[in-house]
Design a protein around this motif. Sequence first.
Motif, PDB file in Angstrom:
ATOM      1  N   ALA A 194       0.822  -1.210   0.000  1.00 18.98           N
ATOM      2  CA  ALA A 194       0.000   0.000   0.000  1.00 18.98           C
ATOM      3  C   ALA A 194       0.854   1.257   0.000  1.00 18.98           C
ATOM      4  O   ALA A 194       0.563   2.222  -0.724  1.00 18.98           O
ATOM      5  N   PHE A 195       1.925   1.261   0.801  1.00 20.56           N
ATOM      6  CA  PHE A 195       2.816   2.430   0.832  1.00 20.56           C
ATOM      7  C   PHE A 195       3.584   2.566  -0.481  1.00 20.56           C
ATOM      8  O   PHE A 195       3.796   3.678  -0.982  1.00 20.56           O
ATOM      9  N   GLY A 196       4.013   1.443  -1.044  1.00 20.75           N
ATOM     10  CA  GLY A 196       4.704   1.508  -2.330  1.00 20.75           C
ATOM     11  C   GLY A 196       3.805   2.035  -3.430  1.00 20.75           C
ATOM     12  O   GLY A 196       4.210   2.883  -4.245  1.00 20.75           O
ATOM     13  N   ALA A 243      -5.428   9.957  -6.194  1.00 16.82           N
ATOM     14  CA  ALA A 243      -5.070  10.311  -4.822  1.00 16.82           C
ATOM     15  C   ALA A 243      -6.058   9.717  -3.819  1.00 16.82           C
ATOM     16  O   ALA A 243      -5.664   9.195  -2.766  1.00 16.82           O
ATOM     17  N   ALA A 244      -7.350   9.782  -4.135  1.00 18.06           N
ATOM     18  CA  ALA A 244      -8.366   9.245  -3.233  1.00 18.06           C
ATOM     19  C   ALA A 244      -8.234   7.737  -3.088  1.00 18.06           C
ATOM     20  O   ALA A 244      -8.390   7.195  -1.985  1.00 18.06           O
ATOM     21  N   LEU A 249      -6.983   3.316   0.463  1.00 17.63           N
ATOM     22  CA  LEU A 249      -6.362   2.011   0.687  1.00 17.63           C
ATOM     23  C   LEU A 249      -5.463   2.045   1.917  1.00 17.63           C
ATOM     24  O   LEU A 249      -5.442   1.105   2.722  1.00 17.63           O
ATOM     25  N   LEU A 250      -4.720   3.134   2.094  1.00 19.43           N
ATOM     26  CA  LEU A 250      -3.877   3.266   3.278  1.00 19.43           C
ATOM     27  C   LEU A 250      -4.717   3.284   4.556  1.00 19.43           C
ATOM     28  O   LEU A 250      -4.351   2.673   5.571  1.00 19.43           O
ATOM     29  N   PRO A 265     -14.530   3.817   2.456  1.00 18.50           N
ATOM     30  CA  PRO A 265     -13.136   3.734   2.016  1.00 18.50           C
ATOM     31  C   PRO A 265     -12.906   2.635   0.989  1.00 18.50           C
ATOM     32  O   PRO A 265     -12.062   2.780   0.096  1.00 18.50           O
ATOM     33  N   LEU A 266     -13.656   1.525   1.107  1.00 16.26           N
ATOM     34  CA  LEU A 266     -13.519   0.448   0.126  1.00 16.26           C
ATOM     35  C   LEU A 266     -13.937   0.932  -1.257  1.00 16.26           C
ATOM     36  O   LEU A 266     -13.266   0.643  -2.258  1.00 16.26           O
ATOM     37  N   ALA A 267     -15.043   1.680  -1.336  1.00  7.25           N
ATOM     38  CA  ALA A 267     -15.515   2.198  -2.624  1.00  7.25           C
ATOM     39  C   ALA A 267     -14.496   3.173  -3.224  1.00  7.25           C
ATOM     40  O   ALA A 267     -14.225   3.149  -4.431  1.00  7.25           O
TER      41      ALA A 267
END
Length: 340
Positions: A194-196, A243-244, A249-250, A265-267
Motif C-alpha cells: 500500500a505504501f509503495g 489520490a483518493a 487504501l492506506l 473507504p472500500l468504494a
Amino acid sequence: MTVSAHPLPGRGAAGVPGAGPGRVRLAVCVATVAACVPYLTIKIAWLSGSTVGWNDVDAAKDSALYVGNAITMAMDAAAVLVALAFTFRWGLRIPAWAVLAPIWIAAGLLAPIVVAVPLGSALQTLTSSESLTGTDNGLQGWVYAVVYSGFTVQGLGLLAAFVLYARTRWPGVFTSRTRDLPEGATHALQRLLAFGAAGLAAVVALADLFWALGGTAGLTAEEIQDRTVLRHAVDGVSGLLTAAGAGALLLIVLRAGRPRGFVPPLAAAWVGSGATFAGSLYALLVMLGRPAHLASGFTVAEAMTALAGVLAGLVMGLTGAVLLVERDGQMARPIASSTP
C-alpha cells in the motif's frame, strides 16, 4: 460446547429469497444496456467499412484503428453481459473474480467520464466558444456527444447495478467497520504494498493535477495547442481519483480513520485504483498504437506517468484483493461458543 461458523460471503447467495430481479434492477439493467447500443452500433458500422461520423476518410481506414475499434466494441459488449449478470439470478453463481475484475476495469474507465465530462462540458460552454474536443482530429462533433453521453449513463447504471448485486451477494461487507477488520498473516505485506503504491500514485496524481491546472511541461506542442477545458477537467478528476484511491487504501490497511462503515473507504479505493490502472493502461496503449497522421506522438514524461499509473493501480488492486480474500477467510473460520 458447540461450534458455529460465519459463512463466507457470496456462497449460497443464489439461494437468497428475493434475489431475483425486481423492478429497480430491471430498470437499471435496461437503461444500462440501452446506453451501450449507440456505441456498439457505431463500432459495428466502422468495422464493416463505413466512414459515418468521420471527416478524415484516410484515418477511418487505418489498420491500428480497426484493431482498436474491435477491442473497444468487445469491451462495451462485455459491459452488457456484466449488467445482465448483476440483474439476474444466474449472475450470483459466477465466480467472484469473474465478476469483480470486469467491473473494476469498467469503473476505472467510466468514473472519470461520469464526473469530468458533464462538468467539463458545462465549464467549456460557459467560459469558451471553442469546440469541446479542441482542434479537428478527423471525427465529427456528434460522435463525441453520442459516445460520451452513453458512457455517462453506462457508468451510472453499472455502479447502481453493482451496488444492488453486492448487497445480495456480500451483505457482510455493508455491515463491517474498517477498525474491526482482522489483521491476518499478510497484513505486513499489505502495508508494504500500500505504501509503495501510494508513492507511485502520488507521482501520477501530481502530474495529472499539474496538467489540469494549466501546466504544459511534458506535453507535445500539438497537445498544448489542443488543450480544452474538458481536457483539463478529465486530468483533474483522474488525479483526484488516483489520490483518493491510494489514500483510502492506506486508511483500510492501517485501520485508521473514524470508526464508521467499511464501504466508503472500500468504494474510494476500488474506484480510485481502477481509474488509475485502466486509465493509465488505455493511455499507454493509445500512445503505442497512435496513427502518425492523427498526432505527432508523445513525450517521455507522458509515457512514464502512464507506466507509473499502470503499476500503481495494479498494486493497489492486488493489495485490496488480498485484503478482502483474507478477511473472508477469517470470517468463515469456525468460532467456538458456549450454549446453554
